[in-house]
Design an enzyme around this catalytic site. Structure first.
Site, short mmCIF file in Angstrom:
data_model
loop_
_atom_site.label_atom_id
_atom_site.label_comp_id
_atom_site.label_asym_id
_atom_site.label_seq_id
_atom_site.Cartn_x
_atom_site.Cartn_y
_atom_site.Cartn_z
N HIS A 1 0.96 -1.23 0.07
CA HIS A 1 0.08 -0.36 -0.35
C HIS A 1 0.71 1.05 0.36
CE1 HIS A 1 -3.80 -1.39 0.33
NE2 HIS A 1 -3.36 -2.29 0.69
N SER B 1 -11.40 -18.73 -22.54
CA SER B 1 -10.54 -18.93 -21.24
C SER B 1 -10.15 -20.03 -21.33
CB SER B 1 -11.09 -17.93 -20.15
OG SER B 1 -10.42 -18.48 -19.17
N GLY C 1 -7.98 -14.33 -7.06
CA GLY C 1 -8.14 -13.92 -5.61
C GLY C 1 -6.80 -14.24 -4.52
N ALA C 2 -5.49 -14.49 -4.48
CA ALA C 2 -4.90 -14.94 -3.61
C ALA C 2 -4.03 -13.64 -3.42
CB ALA C 2 -4.59 -15.97 -4.26
N GLY C 3 -3.84 -12.69 -3.65
CA GLY C 3 -3.03 -11.89 -3.85
C GLY C 3 -1.63 -11.86 -5.00
N SER D 1 -1.76 -11.09 -8.19
CA SER D 1 -1.81 -10.53 -9.01
C SER D 1 -2.36 -11.74 -10.96
CB SER D 1 -0.32 -9.90 -9.19
OG SER D 1 -0.60 -8.44 -8.60
N SER D 2 -3.27 -12.26 -10.69
CA SER D 2 -3.61 -12.76 -11.73
C SER D 2 -4.41 -11.69 -12.48
CB SER D 2 -4.58 -13.72 -11.16
OG SER D 2 -6.05 -13.05 -10.72
N ASP E 1 2.04 -4.34 -9.19
CA ASP E 1 1.74 -5.50 -9.93
C ASP E 1 2.02 -5.45 -11.04
OD1 ASP E 1 0.20 -5.48 -7.29
OD2 ASP E 1 -1.25 -5.42 -8.55
C1 GLA Z 1 -2.79 -4.93 -4.79
C2 GLA Z 1 -2.97 -4.06 -5.83
C3 GLA Z 1 -1.09 -2.94 -5.98
C4 GLA Z 1 -0.90 -2.73 -4.07
C5 GLA Z 1 -1.18 -4.23 -3.96
C6 GLA Z 1 -1.00 -3.33 -2.02
O1 GLA Z 1 -2.38 -5.47 -5.35
O2 GLA Z 1 -3.47 -3.95 -7.07
O3 GLA Z 1 -1.33 -1.43 -7.17
O4 GLA Z 1 -1.44 -1.68 -3.97
O5 GLA Z 1 -2.25 -4.16 -3.55
O6 GLA Z 1 0.52 -2.87 -2.25
#
Ligand code: GLA
Length: 386
Positions: free
Chosen positions: A38, A71, A126-128, A130-131, A176
């Site tokens: 963030h 897809s 949805g796993a954080g 960056s899919s 990302d």
């Molecule tokens: C997500 C957003 C990014 C970044 C992160 C937190 O991945 O896509 O731009 O803000 O959250 O670091």
């Protein structure tokens, strides 16, 4: 999880669906953020690396103005549309990611007519990890080349971000897409999000006898709604009250004064961002001076800040972090936007079985859904693969 399809398989699936070979296949990775959460939309610093989970797109340009998309990892059939109807309002579901990029490129004057597109991805959604950025960066790289747009990697980063912001509706920063487009194997990307200046930082975990373990908690999140936008709004409020362009401009030494000017919650949000920026700078310095084994405490401090000041962790993430730390991890933290998703743990390679078993057991004991646990190491960024 099933083995990742190679580019030739992706091309075959394209040919089976659309009756001809594609013009090419492009690949772009997901990422873990080593540290700097963030901070991107606060003009600050981040230190992500790409992982060997990728989105792959096979594309063939068409002579007409019809777009057809399929897809391979969802269960939807072919989506077909006329390019003249393309607008942020008409894009739904998974097609918003590739079509969002196409829409942005067209807005920028890139001449994209009809095309056939087949997408496959091994980046969990949805796993954080960056899919969505992986899809955007693969598609942006493909059309950049196919249409001779000549955009730089930093420009493609902004294309992906704009698609995310204006089409998907998630008010995200450039972390990302920068990781996905700028990464190379064996390195993390140290990025100044204000200037887009970046530097590759060597991160040879194996040589140090280490690995990064991802614990996907299976708690899914969506940044187009809810907490992410609220955190961003708090940061913008904090910057406005403090009279700076962005929280990047607040130094740790200014926090005591800031405490007197901000309401308690906004102050905690600001403190996270300000201290996190410093932790990124410290991590880069410690990596250079002492190597990856020495950054553990910074990772763990980052988690505490996200849990206590930014309020974006959850019980599953905290349990993953605490359990990893209690079983030999040198440092651990949630990674990505938060409210679910994944934690990362920096561990001596020899401790992998112990950490895995302990986390699995702790989740079972707590009655949580079984996590998906896998090791990652810094992988290459977006590129043409066929
Ligand atoms: C997500 C957003 C990014 C970044 C992160 C937190 O991945 O896509 O731009 O803000 O959250 O670091």
């Amino acid at each position: 999880m099933s083995a990742a399809p190679g580019p030739a398989q992706v091309a075959e699936k394209f040919a089976a669906a659309f009756g001809q070979a594609p013009d090419g296949v492009w690949s772009a990775p997901g990422r873990v953020n080593l540290i700097g959460e963030h901070t991107d939309y606060n003009d600050g610093f981040v230190l992500p690396f790409a992982i060997d989970r990728t989105a792959q797109v096979a594309i063939r340009l068409r002579a007409d103005n019809t777009a057809r998309l399929l897809s391979g990892y969802g269960h939807q059939g072919v989506v077909s549309l006329e390019m003249a109807t393309l607008s942020p309002e008409t894009m739904k579901g998974w097609t918003a990611y590739p079509l969002g990029v196409v829409w942005v490129l067209r807005q920028m004057g890139v001449d994209i007519g009809g095309f056939d597109l087949y997408l496959d991805s091994t980046v969990p959604t949805g796993a954080g990890l960056s899919s969505s950025a992986a899809i955007e960066c693969a598609v942006a790289s493909a059309f950049n080349e196919l249409c001779g747009a000549g955009l730089t990697a930093n420009q493609l980063v902004l294309v992906g971000q704009r698609a995310e912001n204006e089409v998907v509706g998630a008010p995200t920063g450039i972390l990302d897409q920068s990781a996905s487009l700028l990464a190379t194997g064996g390195h993390a990307v140290f990025l100044d999000c204000r200037t887009q200046e970046s530097r590759l930082v060597p991160l040879d975990l194996a040589a140090a006898g280490l690995l990064v373990l991802v614990v996907d908690t299976k708690v899914t999140h969506a940044h187009a709604t809810g907490g992410y936008a609220a955190r961003r709004a708090s940061c913008e409020l904090g910057a406005e009250v403090l009279g700076v362009a962005a929280l990047r401009d607040v130094a740790a030494a200014d926090l005591a004064v800031a405490a007197g000017l901000l309401d308690a919650q906004t102050f905690r949000r600001v403190r996270h961002v300000v201290t996190e920026d410093q932790r990124v700078l410290d991590t880069v310095a410690v990596l250079a001076d002492a190597g990856p084994a020495a950054i553990g405490a910074l990772l763990t401090a980052s988690h505490a800040s996200m849990r206590d000041d930014f309020d974006i962790s959850c019980d599953e993430l905290d349990l993953a972090v605490e359990t990893a730390l209690a079983n030999g991890a040198l440092g651990a933290r949630m990674t990505g936007g938060g409210f679910g998703g994944s934690a990362i743990a920096l561990i001596p390679a020899a401790e992998e079985p112990r950490v895995r078993a302990a986390v699995v057991r702790a989740f079972a004991d707590a009655g949580f859904t079984a996590p998906d646990i896998f090791a990652v190491s810094p992988a290459p960024g977006a590129r043409r693969v066929l």
